[in-house]
Scaffold this motif. Structure first.
Motif, PDB file in Angstrom:
ATOM      1  N   ARG A   1       0.843  -1.195   0.000  1.00  0.00           N
ATOM      2  CA  ARG A   1       0.000   0.000   0.000  1.00  0.00           C
ATOM      3  C   ARG A   1       0.881   1.249   0.000  1.00  0.00           C
ATOM      4  O   ARG A   1       1.367   1.695   1.038  1.00  0.00           O
ATOM      5  CB  ARG A   1      -0.902  -0.005   1.232  1.00  0.00           C
ATOM      6  N   ILE A   2       1.082   1.830  -1.162  1.00  0.00           N
ATOM      7  CA  ILE A   2       1.903   3.032  -1.301  1.00  0.00           C
ATOM      8  C   ILE A   2       0.954   4.217  -1.454  1.00  0.00           C
ATOM      9  O   ILE A   2       0.229   4.319  -2.446  1.00  0.00           O
ATOM     10  CB  ILE A   2       2.842   2.921  -2.516  1.00  0.00           C
ATOM     11  N   VAL A   3       0.943   5.076  -0.449  1.00  0.00           N
ATOM     12  CA  VAL A   3       0.048   6.234  -0.461  1.00  0.00           C
ATOM     13  C   VAL A   3       0.832   7.473  -0.055  1.00  0.00           C
ATOM     14  O   VAL A   3       1.867   7.385   0.589  1.00  0.00           O
ATOM     15  CB  VAL A   3      -1.145   6.027   0.506  1.00  0.00           C
ATOM     16  N   GLY A   4       0.332   8.622  -0.444  1.00  0.00           N
ATOM     17  CA  GLY A   4       0.987   9.878  -0.118  1.00  0.00           C
ATOM     18  C   GLY A   4       1.070  10.760  -1.350  1.00  0.00           C
ATOM     19  O   GLY A   4       0.501  10.453  -2.403  1.00  0.00           O
ATOM     20  N   THR A   5       1.791  11.853  -1.247  1.00  0.00           N
ATOM     21  CA  THR A   5       1.956  12.796  -2.342  1.00  0.00           C
ATOM     22  C   THR A   5       3.313  12.545  -2.989  1.00  0.00           C
ATOM     23  O   THR A   5       4.346  12.643  -2.328  1.00  0.00           O
ATOM     24  CB  THR A   5       1.850  14.249  -1.818  1.00  0.00           C
ATOM     25  N   ARG A   6       3.312  12.234  -4.252  1.00  0.00           N
ATOM     26  CA  ARG A   6       4.489  11.731  -4.973  1.00  0.00           C
ATOM     27  C   ARG A   6       5.768  12.546  -4.768  1.00  0.00           C
ATOM     28  O   ARG A   6       6.822  11.996  -4.512  1.00  0.00           O
ATOM     29  CB  ARG A   6       4.145  11.637  -6.470  1.00  0.00           C
ATOM     30  N   VAL A   7       5.696  13.867  -4.882  1.00  0.00           N
ATOM     31  CA  VAL A   7       6.913  14.684  -4.821  1.00  0.00           C
ATOM     32  C   VAL A   7       7.601  14.592  -3.450  1.00  0.00           C
ATOM     33  O   VAL A   7       8.799  14.801  -3.346  1.00  0.00           O
ATOM     34  CB  VAL A   7       6.624  16.149  -5.216  1.00  0.00           C
TER      35      VAL A   7
ATOM     36  N   HIS B   1       5.634  22.712  -7.389  1.00  0.00           N
ATOM     37  CA  HIS B   1       6.014  23.759  -8.329  1.00  0.00           C
ATOM     38  C   HIS B   1       7.482  24.100  -8.125  1.00  0.00           C
ATOM     39  O   HIS B   1       8.060  23.815  -7.090  1.00  0.00           O
ATOM     40  CB  HIS B   1       5.171  25.011  -8.108  1.00  0.00           C
ATOM     41  N   SER B   2       8.064  24.757  -9.095  1.00  0.00           N
ATOM     42  CA  SER B   2       9.442  25.206  -8.927  1.00  0.00           C
ATOM     43  C   SER B   2       9.434  26.677  -8.530  1.00  0.00           C
ATOM     44  O   SER B   2       8.464  27.384  -8.786  1.00  0.00           O
ATOM     45  CB  SER B   2      10.242  25.009 -10.209  1.00  0.00           C
ATOM     46  N   PRO B   3      10.503  27.143  -7.915  1.00  0.00           N
ATOM     47  CA  PRO B   3      10.610  28.564  -7.573  1.00  0.00           C
ATOM     48  C   PRO B   3      10.525  29.483  -8.795  1.00  0.00           C
ATOM     49  O   PRO B   3      10.237  30.658  -8.665  1.00  0.00           O
ATOM     50  CB  PRO B   3      11.976  28.668  -6.900  1.00  0.00           C
ATOM     51  N   LYS B   4      10.767  28.947  -9.976  1.00  0.00           N
ATOM     52  CA  LYS B   4      10.661  29.740 -11.198  1.00  0.00           C
ATOM     53  C   LYS B   4       9.211  29.926 -11.630  1.00  0.00           C
ATOM     54  O   LYS B   4       8.940  30.651 -12.561  1.00  0.00           O
ATOM     55  CB  LYS B   4      11.404  29.058 -12.346  1.00  0.00           C
ATOM     56  N   GLY B   5       8.291  29.204 -10.985  1.00  0.00           N
ATOM     57  CA  GLY B   5       6.887  29.306 -11.349  1.00  0.00           C
ATOM     58  C   GLY B   5       6.483  28.353 -12.460  1.00  0.00           C
ATOM     59  O   GLY B   5       5.344  28.367 -12.903  1.00  0.00           O
ATOM     60  N   SER B   6       7.369  27.500 -12.891  1.00  0.00           N
ATOM     61  CA  SER B   6       7.035  26.551 -13.959  1.00  0.00           C
ATOM     62  C   SER B   6       6.324  25.337 -13.372  1.00  0.00           C
ATOM     63  O   SER B   6       6.137  25.233 -12.167  1.00  0.00           O
ATOM     64  CB  SER B   6       8.309  26.120 -14.685  1.00  0.00           C
TER      65      SER B   6
ATOM     66  N   ASP C   1       8.564  20.286 -10.637  1.00  0.00           N
ATOM     67  CA  ASP C   1       8.537  20.217  -9.177  1.00  0.00           C
ATOM     68  C   ASP C   1       9.873  20.697  -8.603  1.00  0.00           C
ATOM     69  O   ASP C   1      10.850  20.872  -9.325  1.00  0.00           O
ATOM     70  CB  ASP C   1       8.189  18.798  -8.694  1.00  0.00           C
ATOM     71  N   ILE C   2       9.900  20.905  -7.305  1.00  0.00           N
ATOM     72  CA  ILE C   2      11.048  21.531  -6.642  1.00  0.00           C
ATOM     73  C   ILE C   2      12.306  20.655  -6.712  1.00  0.00           C
ATOM     74  O   ILE C   2      13.415  21.180  -6.807  1.00  0.00           O
ATOM     75  CB  ILE C   2      10.678  21.918  -5.191  1.00  0.00           C
ATOM     76  N   ILE C   3      12.166  19.344  -6.699  1.00  0.00           N
ATOM     77  CA  ILE C   3      13.317  18.439  -6.791  1.00  0.00           C
ATOM     78  C   ILE C   3      13.921  18.514  -8.196  1.00  0.00           C
ATOM     79  O   ILE C   3      15.143  18.606  -8.361  1.00  0.00           O
ATOM     80  CB  ILE C   3      12.927  16.990  -6.438  1.00  0.00           C
ATOM     81  N   SER C   4      13.089  18.509  -9.222  1.00  0.00           N
ATOM     82  CA  SER C   4      13.577  18.645 -10.603  1.00  0.00           C
ATOM     83  C   SER C   4      14.237  19.995 -10.804  1.00  0.00           C
ATOM     84  O   SER C   4      15.249  20.104 -11.505  1.00  0.00           O
ATOM     85  CB  SER C   4      12.422  18.479 -11.591  1.00  0.00           C
ATOM     86  N   PHE C   5      13.677  21.034 -10.192  1.00  0.00           N
ATOM     87  CA  PHE C   5      14.257  22.374 -10.274  1.00  0.00           C
ATOM     88  C   PHE C   5      15.697  22.368  -9.779  1.00  0.00           C
ATOM     89  O   PHE C   5      16.582  22.927 -10.408  1.00  0.00           O
ATOM     90  CB  PHE C   5      13.417  23.365  -9.465  1.00  0.00           C
ATOM     91  N   LEU C   6      15.947  21.705  -8.658  1.00  0.00           N
ATOM     92  CA  LEU C   6      17.309  21.634  -8.112  1.00  0.00           C
ATOM     93  C   LEU C   6      18.257  20.949  -9.083  1.00  0.00           C
ATOM     94  O   LEU C   6      19.395  21.375  -9.246  1.00  0.00           O
ATOM     95  CB  LEU C   6      17.326  20.861  -6.788  1.00  0.00           C
TER      96      LEU C   6
END
Length: 183
Positions: free
Chosen positions: A82-88, A123-128, A131-136
């Protein structure tokens, strides 16, 4: 809780860096207790800014233990179907069903990034739409996106801690005790 959930306050500059540090210390202390102080290990599995409530003094309290998992001190990792939660907020190993305290550390690392950049992890800090992990991973100079309440050194220190917490390899992440020590 008087001030609601943390996710509603991420971009508010009046939250300030001292309050942001205190909220992180509050949550890390709570996770430390769950991981070490109960006589067994409790893995929250859903650490995110929406599950951190703030009292009238801006103190953070971790809530929503609906999907928490208890582990014995001898068995610090289990596999679940049972994998639950918010993916990011989910660690790579948790996405495959592996439950351990290290998954909560990963999620806390994402919350740290939300507080540094003042935006939700989706979201990313750039507003795109990134997600924040991909942004890094994609951004060469993240410091220009820190909220103005952070000094460059504090922002860099927290971003470095968050990167350690969100390391894709769970055995290379710090324990919650080490995270608390750094905060």
């Amino acid at each position: 809780m008087a001030l609601g959930s943390l996710d509603k306050h991420l971009s508010r500059l009046e939250l300030g860096n001292e309050r942001r540090f205190q909220i992180l210390r509050d949550i890390a202390s709570g996770l430390h207790y769950l991981h070490t102080g109960c006589g067994e290990i409790l893995v929250h599995r859903d650490v995110k800014s929406a599950n951190i409530l703030l009292d009238q003094n801006w103190r953070g309290v971790l809530t929503d233990f609906g999907i928490a998992r208890t582990l014995s001190l001898e068995t610090t990792t289990v596999v679940t179907q049972r994998i639950v939660g918010t993916r990011v907020y989910m660690s790579p190993e948790y996405c495959t069903g592996l439950v351990s305290p290290s998954a909560d550390v990963y999620s806390l690392g994402v919350v740290i990034l939300e507080l540094v950049f003042g935006c939700l992890a989706l979201h990313s800090p750039k507003g795109s739409d990134t997600d924040i992990i991909s942004f890094l991973d994609e951004c060469d100079n993240t410091a220009e996106f820190y909220l103005s309440c952070w000094s460059r050194s504090d922002g860099e220190r927290l971003e470095e801690l968050a990167e350690k917490c969100t390391n894709p390899y769970r055995d290379q992440r710090p324990t919650i005790a080490k995270v608390l020590e750094k905060l």
